[in-house]
Every structure is written in C-alpha cells, then in structure tokens.
Design a protein around this motif. Structure first.
Motif, PDB file in Angstrom:
ATOM      1  N   LEU A  83      -2.252  -7.325   6.929  1.00 61.05           N
ATOM      2  CA  LEU A  83      -2.201  -8.794   6.929  1.00 61.05           C
ATOM      3  C   LEU A  83      -3.502  -9.371   6.370  1.00 61.05           C
ATOM      4  N   ALA A  84      -4.612  -8.738   6.766  1.00 66.14           N
ATOM      5  CA  ALA A  84      -5.909  -9.192   6.246  1.00 66.14           C
ATOM      6  C   ALA A  84      -5.953  -9.019   4.731  1.00 66.14           C
ATOM      7  N   SER A  85      -5.384  -7.903   4.280  1.00 68.15           N
ATOM      8  CA  SER A  85      -5.371  -7.633   2.842  1.00 68.15           C
ATOM      9  C   SER A  85      -4.520  -8.681   2.105  1.00 68.15           C
ATOM     10  N   ILE A  86      -3.402  -9.081   2.726  1.00 67.29           N
ATOM     11  CA  ILE A  86      -2.563 -10.128   2.115  1.00 67.29           C
ATOM     12  C   ILE A  86      -3.345 -11.436   2.057  1.00 67.29           C
ATOM     13  N   ALA A  87      -4.059 -11.713   3.163  1.00 67.09           N
ATOM     14  CA  ALA A  87      -4.827 -12.970   3.220  1.00 67.09           C
ATOM     15  C   ALA A  87      -5.878 -13.008   2.107  1.00 67.09           C
ATOM     16  N   ARG A  88      -6.387 -11.822   1.742  1.00 68.03           N
ATOM     17  CA  ARG A  88      -7.373 -11.765   0.653  1.00 68.03           C
ATOM     18  C   ARG A  88      -6.694 -11.732  -0.718  1.00 68.03           C
ATOM     19  N   GLY A  89      -5.350 -11.708  -0.711  1.00 69.42           N
ATOM     20  CA  GLY A  89      -4.602 -11.697  -1.971  1.00 69.42           C
ATOM     21  C   GLY A  89      -4.565 -10.326  -2.621  1.00 69.42           C
ATOM     22  N   GLU A  90      -4.804  -9.262  -1.837  1.00 66.23           N
ATOM     23  CA  GLU A  90      -4.858  -7.920  -2.435  1.00 66.23           C
ATOM     24  C   GLU A  90      -3.546  -7.156  -2.291  1.00 66.23           C
ATOM     25  N   PHE A  91      -2.880  -7.304  -1.179  1.00 75.89           N
ATOM     26  CA  PHE A  91      -1.604  -6.637  -0.911  1.00 75.89           C
ATOM     27  C   PHE A  91      -1.718  -5.110  -0.891  1.00 75.89           C
ATOM     28  N   GLY A  92      -2.900  -4.578  -0.665  1.00 77.89           N
ATOM     29  CA  GLY A  92      -3.056  -3.127  -0.561  1.00 77.89           C
ATOM     30  C   GLY A  92      -3.242  -2.450  -1.909  1.00 77.89           C
ATOM     31  N   TYR A  93      -3.017  -1.105  -1.916  1.00 75.24           N
ATOM     32  CA  TYR A  93      -3.298  -0.297  -3.092  1.00 75.24           C
ATOM     33  C   TYR A  93      -2.087   0.592  -3.396  1.00 75.24           C
ATOM     34  N   SER A  94      -1.730   0.667  -4.668  1.00 74.82           N
ATOM     35  CA  SER A  94      -0.605   1.520  -5.050  1.00 74.82           C
ATOM     36  C   SER A  94      -1.101   2.924  -5.358  1.00 74.82           C
ATOM     37  N   VAL A  95      -0.700   3.866  -4.525  1.00 71.29           N
ATOM     38  CA  VAL A  95      -1.086   5.267  -4.750  1.00 71.29           C
ATOM     39  C   VAL A  95      -0.391   5.795  -5.998  1.00 71.29           C
ATOM     40  N   MET A  96       0.843   5.376  -6.205  1.00 73.46           N
ATOM     41  CA  MET A  96       1.629   5.860  -7.338  1.00 73.46           C
ATOM     42  C   MET A  96       1.035   5.396  -8.668  1.00 73.46           C
ATOM     43  N   ARG A  97       0.629   4.131  -8.708  1.00 72.19           N
ATOM     44  CA  ARG A  97       0.167   3.559  -9.980  1.00 72.19           C
ATOM     45  C   ARG A  97      -1.340   3.498 -10.099  1.00 72.19           C
ATOM     46  N   ARG A  98      -2.036   3.891  -9.041  1.00 75.77           N
ATOM     47  CA  ARG A  98      -3.502   3.903  -9.054  1.00 75.77           C
ATOM     48  C   ARG A  98      -4.086   2.539  -9.431  1.00 75.77           C
ATOM     49  N   GLU A  99      -3.559   1.499  -8.822  1.00 77.66           N
ATOM     50  CA  GLU A  99      -4.124   0.168  -9.061  1.00 77.66           C
ATOM     51  C   GLU A  99      -3.793  -0.721  -7.872  1.00 77.66           C
ATOM     52  N   PRO A 100      -4.555  -1.812  -7.692  1.00 81.23           N
ATOM     53  CA  PRO A 100      -4.268  -2.711  -6.581  1.00 81.23           C
ATOM     54  C   PRO A 100      -2.855  -3.273  -6.707  1.00 81.23           C
ATOM     55  N   VAL A 101      -2.191  -3.465  -5.564  1.00 82.86           N
ATOM     56  CA  VAL A 101      -0.816  -3.947  -5.597  1.00 82.86           C
ATOM     57  C   VAL A 101      -0.754  -5.357  -6.196  1.00 82.86           C
ATOM     58  N   ALA A 102      -1.827  -6.142  -6.011  1.00 86.86           N
ATOM     59  CA  ALA A 102      -1.835  -7.489  -6.584  1.00 86.86           C
ATOM     60  C   ALA A 102      -1.635  -7.415  -8.106  1.00 86.86           C
ATOM     61  N   ALA A 103      -2.244  -6.403  -8.737  1.00 86.88           N
ATOM     62  CA  ALA A 103      -2.086  -6.253 -10.187  1.00 86.88           C
ATOM     63  C   ALA A 103      -0.647  -5.882 -10.526  1.00 86.88           C
ATOM     64  N   VAL A 104      -0.050  -5.044  -9.691  1.00 88.91           N
ATOM     65  CA  VAL A 104       1.352  -4.656  -9.916  1.00 88.91           C
ATOM     66  C   VAL A 104       2.240  -5.888  -9.803  1.00 88.91           C
ATOM     67  N   LEU A 105       1.993  -6.685  -8.755  1.00 86.24           N
ATOM     68  CA  LEU A 105       2.821  -7.880  -8.549  1.00 86.24           C
ATOM     69  C   LEU A 105       2.655  -8.869  -9.697  1.00 86.24           C
ATOM     70  N   ALA A 106       1.417  -9.020 -10.154  1.00 84.56           N
ATOM     71  CA  ALA A 106       1.167  -9.967 -11.244  1.00 84.56           C
ATOM     72  C   ALA A 106       1.988  -9.589 -12.476  1.00 84.56           C
ATOM     73  N   GLU A 107       2.271  -8.309 -12.605  1.00 84.63           N
ATOM     74  CA  GLU A 107       3.032  -7.849 -13.766  1.00 84.63           C
ATOM     75  C   GLU A 107       4.536  -7.993 -13.542  1.00 84.63           C
ATOM     76  N   VAL A 108       4.997  -7.626 -12.342  1.00 81.00           N
ATOM     77  CA  VAL A 108       6.454  -7.517 -12.165  1.00 81.00           C
ATOM     78  C   VAL A 108       7.123  -8.788 -11.644  1.00 81.00           C
ATOM     79  N   VAL A 109       6.416  -9.599 -10.874  1.00 74.15           N
ATOM     80  CA  VAL A 109       7.063 -10.793 -10.298  1.00 74.15           C
ATOM     81  C   VAL A 109       7.537 -11.765 -11.383  1.00 74.15           C
TER      82      VAL A 109
END
Lengths: 320, 557
Positions: free
Chosen positions: A68-94
């Motif tokens: 939840l803290a990570s969401i509050a910081r706008g990070e959404f955690g880390y993608s182990v599969m893609r080796r990048e922050p989930v925020a970057a993944v979301l910025a691409e796919v949403v």
C-alpha cells in the motif's frame, strides 16, 4: 449533491481497497511464487534469499502494508519477470487497454443506440427480428470464443487483417506518419470489432426496451399531434429521454468491457493490461498481477462514479 | 566413426537447405528476418537460459571459445572451429588447455574481449547463487586462470574424452566489465541482464516481454557481419504464427502445425523445411507416490504394469494419427539424431494380448465394466499434460483410449506450463507427457536418466535410478574410443528401455516453415539458428521491411 458525491467517493475507495486486498492475498496464497517456476535449478537457500530481498518471506499483512505504501508512492512494486518497476509497466500497458476499451465503448454505444432505435421504431418488422436474433446470438457468445472466431475468419481464413500485436513489429517505427496510422488502425480493427460486437448487443437490447417504453408516452403523442416529423419525434424527443438510463448502463458495462478486454487481448496478443496480466499470472509476478487488478478496479469505480454524476446532472429526480 | 543416422540426417539437411531453383546472384547484405517464436523469451542472459527461445537469443548475441561443427561429434577438439579463441594449446598432461583470445574480438560496446572475461564467465556459470542449469555440466572444470590478457587457461580435474566439448559447448563468454560489478546473487533480479552485451554476430537492440526481441547485425564483428540487417523475434501462438507465415508477415516459424503442412505446398510465401532435431517426447510413469516421495506408487512401481501399458500402445498408429507422414517414432531415451543413437534397440512391442496377460499376472483383473482393478483399487491414474502443446494433448487423448481398451482408466490433467513444470520437478504427478531436448553428448543423457540427475541440479523427474545405467552412461561419456562409446550408450539405453520408466512416443521433428525469399544456410541438428548469420535475402526478393537499412534500424541514443 456534494455530500452524495463524497459518500460515493468514499464507497469507491472502500471497493478499491477490498479488491486490492483480495487480489493481493489470493495471488500470494496460490502455489508457487516468482522464483519457484523459472529458476528450478537454483537451490532452495538462494530462492529463499531472493524472497527475503523482495520481502516475499514476510507475513502477508506486513507485505500488504508495504505494498500500500508503494502504491501511495506511485511505484506499485517491482516486476521480477520484466526487471522494471511496475509503474513503468503500467505506463506502457494501461493506455493500450484504454485505447481498446475506449474505442469499443464509443463504437458499441453509437451502433447500439442506432440499432436499438431502429428496432424500436420498426418493432416486429423484419429488421427488428433479424437484428435481434443476430445480436442475441452475439450476446450469448463467450467473449473469448467470439474473439477467436473473428480472428479465425478475418485473419486466418480470409487473411484480410493482421492477427496479433499493436503494430507491424518489423516496419512500424520506420513508416511515414500516414502509413503508420493505417498500420495501427489495421491492427486495431479485429480486437476493437470483437469487443464492440460483444458489448453492442446489450446496449441495443437496453436501448430498444427503453425507447419502446417511452414511445407511447403522452408527450410523444402530443408532439405527433402537433405535426412534428416522426424522425424528430423519435431522435429529438423520445431518444433524449431514453438515453438517461443508458448512462447507468455505461457504469454497469465498464467491468464487463474490461473483463472482455482481458480475453480479447489474449486472443489478439494485444499487449495491454489483460495480456500483461496473463503473462504475469503464468510467471507468478505478484506485483504486476496485483497492480493490474488495482488499476482495473479504479477504472471501474471511476467509470461508475462518472456515470452517477452524469445521471444526476441530467435527471432532476436523481438529484433530488 | 559417425553414426549412419546422423550422416543421413546431415544429407537431408543439406538437401533441405539447398535452393532448388538454382544459384542466385550474390547480393549485398541486408533485409529483415521476422521469426515467429512459440512463447516468450523467458531469460536470455546465458547463465540463466533454460528454454530454446532464450538459447537462440543467447547464441546469436554471445560467442563461445570454439564452436562445434555440424557433425556434432563431441570427442576431442577436431570438430571445433575457432571462435573467441583463435587457437588453443593442450598441456602435455591434457589437464589444461590454454585458449588464445582472438585480438580482433570486441564486445558490442567496443571493448576488447580478454582472458579475464573467460575466468569471470566460469565463475558466474558455476556460482551456486546464480544456479545456472549448465553448472552441473561444468563439474570437470577445476578453474580458469589468466596467463596474460589474451590467454585464458582452463584447468580440468580429469582428462576425459569430452573435456574440450565441456568448455567449448557449454561455456558462453560474458563481458566482465559490464556485469562484473553486480553481485552474483543479485544477477537474477538485475535489470542489466535484460540488456545484453555480447560479442556475437548480432547485437542486442530491444526486448519487450510478450512483444518482440530485436537483434541487429554487428557490422564490425571479428567474424564478419551477418548477411541480414535485422532479426525480429515475435512470440506468437501456433495459429497466429501459421497465419503470419502464410501471409508473409513472418519469415520463419520453427514449429509449423504438422497437420497443416500441406498448405505450404501451394502457398506463394512460405515453404516447408522438415528436418530432425535433438529431442524426444515420452509418457513418463512415476514409480513413487506423487505426495509421498519415498512410497512406491501403487500402479507404476511394478515393472510388469509399466511394460504392459507400454505394450498396449500402438505407437506407430499414434504417430500417424498426430503427425501424418511427417512423424519420427521414438526409439528409446535418445533422439535418433544423437551420435550414439541406435535404432536396433528392442522396445516393448505393440501386443495387446501379451499386455493383458502381463496385467493379469500382476493382479490387475478385469471387472464386469471392463476396467481392471487390484484388491479393490481401480487401475486408474491422472495423466499430466501441459495445455499449450496441441501435440501432447492429442497424444494424451489417444493414449487414454488405448489404455481404456487395456482396462485402465486415464484422467487427462491439462495444466498451464507454470503449473506443469513445478509439479514435474516436485514429482507431484502419476504419469505425464513431457520431452527432453538433448545436447550432442551421450553425457547429456545423465542429466535425464542417471541417479546424479535426481534433484534440483538435474532433470531426472522420474527419479529413475539403476546403478548399471549410471555406470554405462559414465563409461560412454568418458570413453575415448568411439566404438566403445556407442556400445556403452546402447547398453545403457537398452537397460532403460527394459526398465520401462516411460513409453517412447516420438522424436522431435522440425517441421518449420520458411519464407520463399530466404536463402538458408545448412541447419544444425541441435540449433536451427546456429548458421543464421549466413541466411540471406537476395536483392531481387527483398520486400519493404528488407529495405529499412541498418542505419535507420540502429537504436536511437
């Protein structure tokens, strides 16, 4: 009105929190984790070390608070599969999913309303019967099956359109603006058509029923008696009233449309939220799965909220 | 002495790759190859690579010290061509080899390849925190030392027949200056391992998981530039891949659906490329209870039952049903392309009468409903199969029917690969359909069938163990005499066949589709992409995507 809006906002937050909690817990209690499938040759001790590094060995409530803290910081955690922050993944796919669902929603609304009006004004005629039968068939089809059939017919048998992806993977980035736009449109046609056809049926049925309810109303009879042209009676007077419940339907349709998009994206390998979530589920990429569910739920509650506000804005009875 | 099957296969390959329309004018390098790959690239950083897609990217971007030739002979060093090492010198006691690094070799960032890169690579591949699948194949290498900046000395624990192969085939060389600052236990989660810097003829350009991997020709490569400019790999499902090949959107697909190959005969864009491959598929039977690893399985712990089930299966009929005329029957725990393969080994014959008698003698009697049971326990078991393989699922259905006729009930358990493999690795299955891709050495069979292959470092999922097989496979691996080597391997394979841990279904067959405008180079049995840098697109056959040019395709800074 403001108080009601505040209450709806509060409800929406609670809904998102509940959905986030459920998705967060479910993916973590499922067998396996991001490190158990891909790296089977790695010793359990090393896997444990990685789990520790990402905090996956902590109690689930603690992991949840951190997330939840990570969401509050706008990070959404880390993608182990893609080796990048989930925020970057979301910025691409949403945006890709928004493009797909937005276009489908607009098209299905326009087409659904037009066909619904024509059905209501030609009640029990050949157009009403044929189009109702056709749309009922579409309505009863599972999303993924309908999408697969469309892919088979237009991409596989007739080979008219590309089957997969956002754009031509080898050419698109080197195209001039106009051919690039055409390329993007060609890749959009089948997924958008699938989603539109599958959601249009519901809108049409709803619009037909709403209009049939309004056409015998007194004010419509008065308009006709005054000599207003039939097209103006239907399209200007009756439809305006019949559109109000459609706004409510919009709110209801959003979850279904997003759910349908998950299947359609998978079938057409459209790398949006659904396709990414499917890959992430396969890889047990916890944070990506949870983030996609969270964003999806936010989109649904925001859609509902907007529908409520619009409904209240155009219908004084709701405001009161 | 080469195995005759291998020779025939090589002839077939050369014939398959020869352009029947006659020679074409030599053309300038250029063009874009679009390869439709089944599934995504999971990992491409060499120490992590475990799947074929990752291996392809790895082999195109990175180099080894020396490269095996198309004969795939693993004895000594005669069949290896220089790569990063321009020459090598054996120590008099054969316990070390000094590799002289080619001074022209450069990493894709322009830095020279050095001997310390070899030492670093060995460290990464063998570090326990990295957990490379290749680590167990490098156990005979003691260490790597650096004599000077261009000479790496590889030290071996024992002088064995395949020690050169061990280092040359298994060890991919990595740039220490790029990855060396990352702690070994952090490599798996480092973003750097998704940005590949190698020394191969293709350099890495872009990797978008689920979308595409793009490689570009390394024009300054010490081995010369590839004949095409760009290689775009797109992960697709089978139907999409087929459609893309037939419409010319893609240029190559390795696993074209075998039941649709007839479409290629008349297709203006794509043609068939059918060649064998190093791998085989089988139905494995777990001799232990799925949830109690040391308790004997009530059905499959009995060799008579396993043999009876094997004899109840018409393997040739199944093969025809699934592959038509394009299938290759399994002969045992090895593919026929392997140098030590032996087609004369005795596999349990298809004999339903003998199968019924064996089951009767094992106490599994038919009941009134036609199904067998023993002491109240029905002859019934789940068959695990992963749901992304059309072929394996079809085999599962056909096996289900053949076992039903023999009085055994099979419940097909279709699961996603992400569920299948952890269950298989954990031994949580009764029976399963799976495949082993093999490397050219008979030693590779030890990973799958020797006792040492049981556990996290091996792939002996069935926990098959027979000391005689262990000894024979060791002898086959360590023997310097090719004749004895083949004899040992044959004996080991026959023993495995006789123990019936599995039913041998089919050998991998490479039913690829390739665009007609592509001129292929000879295909190597173990890796179809081994000579991909020599594939070309004649100037007069080039289409729009071939004319982009390397300058435009280069990544923007």
């Amino acid at each position: 009105m403001r108080r009601r809006l505040a209450a709806r906002l509060w409800q929406s937050l609670v809904v998102v929190l509940i959905v986030t909690t459920i998705s967060f817990v479910l993916i973590r209690v499922a067998p396996g984790d991001p490190f158990s499938y891909e790296f089977t040759t790695v010793s359990p001790a090393i896997q444990a070390q990685w789990r520790h590094q990402f905090g996956y060995d902590r109690p689930i409530p603690e992991q949840f608070v951190r997330y939840l803290a990570s969401i509050a910081r706008g990070e959404f955690g880390y993608s182990v599969m893609r080796r990048e922050p989930v925020a970057a993944v979301l910025a691409e796919v949403v945006p890709r999913t928004l493009l797909l669902t937005g276009l489908s929603l607009a098209l299905s609304l326009v087409l659904g309303i037009i066909i619904g009006v024509l059905q209501a004004t030609h009640r029990d005629g050949w157009f009403d019967r044929v189009s109702s039968g056709f749309l009922l068939t579409l309505y009863s089809l599972p999303d993924f099956w309908g999408a697969m059939m469309i892919a088979f017919v237009f991409a596989y048998w007739w080979q008219l359109l590309p089957t997969a992806g956002l754009v031509d993977p080898a050419l698109h980035e080197f195209m001039a603006p106009w051919p690039a736009a055409v390329d993007r449109l060609r890749h959009l046609v089948l997924p958008v058509a699938s989603l539109t056809l599958l959601s249009m049926a519901g809108i049409t049925r709803f619009q037909r029923a709403a209009l049939l309810e309004i056409l015998p109303a007194d004010y419509i009879r008065t308009a006709r008696a005054k000599g207003v042209a039939e097209s103006a009676v239907v399209w200007r007077h009756a439809l305006r009233t019949a559109l109000a419940p459609m706004i409510v339907l919009l709110g209801v349709m959003l979850p279904a449309l997003l759910g349908g998009a998950l299947f359609v994206e998978r079938v057409f390998q459209w790398p949006g939220m659904g396709y990414t979530a499917a890959l992430a589920i396969d890889a047990h990429d916890y944070d990506v799965v949870t983030a996609v569910v969270v964003v999806g739920s936010v989109m649904v509650v925001v859609g509902n909220l907007v529908a409520d506000v619009l409904h209240a804005a155009i219908d004084p009875r709701v405001r009161e | 002495m080469r195995n005759s099957a291998l020779l025939i296969a090589a002839v077939v390959l050369l014939a398959a790759c020869t352009d029947t329309k006659g020679s074409r004018a030599t053309s300038a390098p250029g063009g874009t190859l679009v390869v439709a790959i089944g599934g995504d690239v999971a990992e491409a950083f060499p120490p992590f690579v475990g799947d074929e897609n990752g291996r392809m990217v790895q082999d195109l971007v990175f180099d080894r010290l020396a490269e095996i030739d198309s004969s795939l002979a693993t004895l000594g060093d005669k069949t290896f061509a220089p790569r990063l090492a321009r020459r090598w010198t054996w120590a008099p006691d054969s316990l070390s080899i000094a590799f002289d690094i080619d001074p022209r070799a450069r990493w894709h960032d322009g830095k020279p390849v050095t001997a310390s890169d070899v030492r670093y690579s060995f460290r990464v591949f063998t570090d326990s925190s990295v957990g490379s699948p290749v680590a167990s194949l490098l156990t005979n290498i003691d260490s790597v030392s650096v004599r000077d900046s261009s000479t790496a000395v590889v030290w071996f624990k024992r002088h064995i027949a395949e020690q050169f192969y061990d280092v040359a085939y298994q060890l991919v060389i990595l740039p220490e200056h790029v990855y060396g600052s990352i702690p070994m236990d952090q490599l798996h989660t480092s973003e750097a391992t998704h940005r590949l810097v190698g020394s191969g003829q293709f350099r890495f350009s872009e990797w978008k998981p689920g979308e595409r991997v793009v490689l570009l020709a390394d024009t300054a490569n010490y081995r010369g530039r590839p004949k095409v400019d760009r290689l775009v790999m797109t992960p697709v499902d089978v139907t999409t891949g087929e459609s893309q090949l037939l419409t010319g959107q893609a240029d190559f697909m390795e696993a074209f659906p075998t039941d649709h190959v007839d479409k290629l005969a008349s297709n203006p864009n794509a043609r068939l490329l059918a060649v064998p491959k190093l791998g085989y598929t089988f139905m494995g039977m777990n001799p232990y209870e799925p949830n109690r690893k040391n308790v004997a399985h009530p059905i499959f712990s009995d060799r008579r039952v396993r043999r009876a089930l094997s004899m109840a299966v018409d393997r040739e009929g199944l093969l025809r049903n699934v592959f038509g005329t394009n299938g290759r029957l399994g002969h045992g725990p090895f593919p026929m392309g392997l140098g030590v393969a032996d087609s004369t080994l005795r596999v349990p014959p298809y004999d339903t009468t003998a199968a019924a008698a064996l089951l009767d003698s094992a106490g599994w009697r038919r009941g009134t409903n036609g199904m067998r049971s023993k002491a109240g326990r029905p002859l019934r078991f789940p068959l695990l199969v992963f749901n992304t393989s059309v072929r394996n699922q079809r085999y599962a259905e056909l096996l289900q029917e053949q076992f039903r006729r023999a009085g055994a009930q099979v419940d097909i358990d279709r699961v996603a690969p992400s569920v299948f493999f952890p269950r298989v690795y954990d031994g949580k299955f009764d029976a399963m359909i799976s495949s082993f891709g093999t490397d050219p050495s008979p030693g590779g069979a030890r990973q799958n069938w020797a006792t040492s292959g049981i556990g996290p470092q091996g792939q002996n999922f069935l926990r098959y163990s027979n000391p005689r097989v262990d000894a024979l496979l060791d002898s086959a691996t360590y023997s310097f005499d090719p004749t004895k080597r083949k004899a040992y391997a044959s004996s080991a394979f026959q023993q495995i066949i006789d123990d019936v841990p599995a039913i041998w279904l089919f050998d991998f067959n490479f039913t690829a589709a390739v665009n007609r405008r592509i001129d292929l180079a000879p295909i190597r049995l173990d890796e179809w992409w081994a000579n991909l840098a020599d594939w070309s697109i004649p100037t007069d056959k080039r289409i729009e995507r071939d004319r982009i040019g390397l300058a435009s395709a280069a990544p923007k800074p």
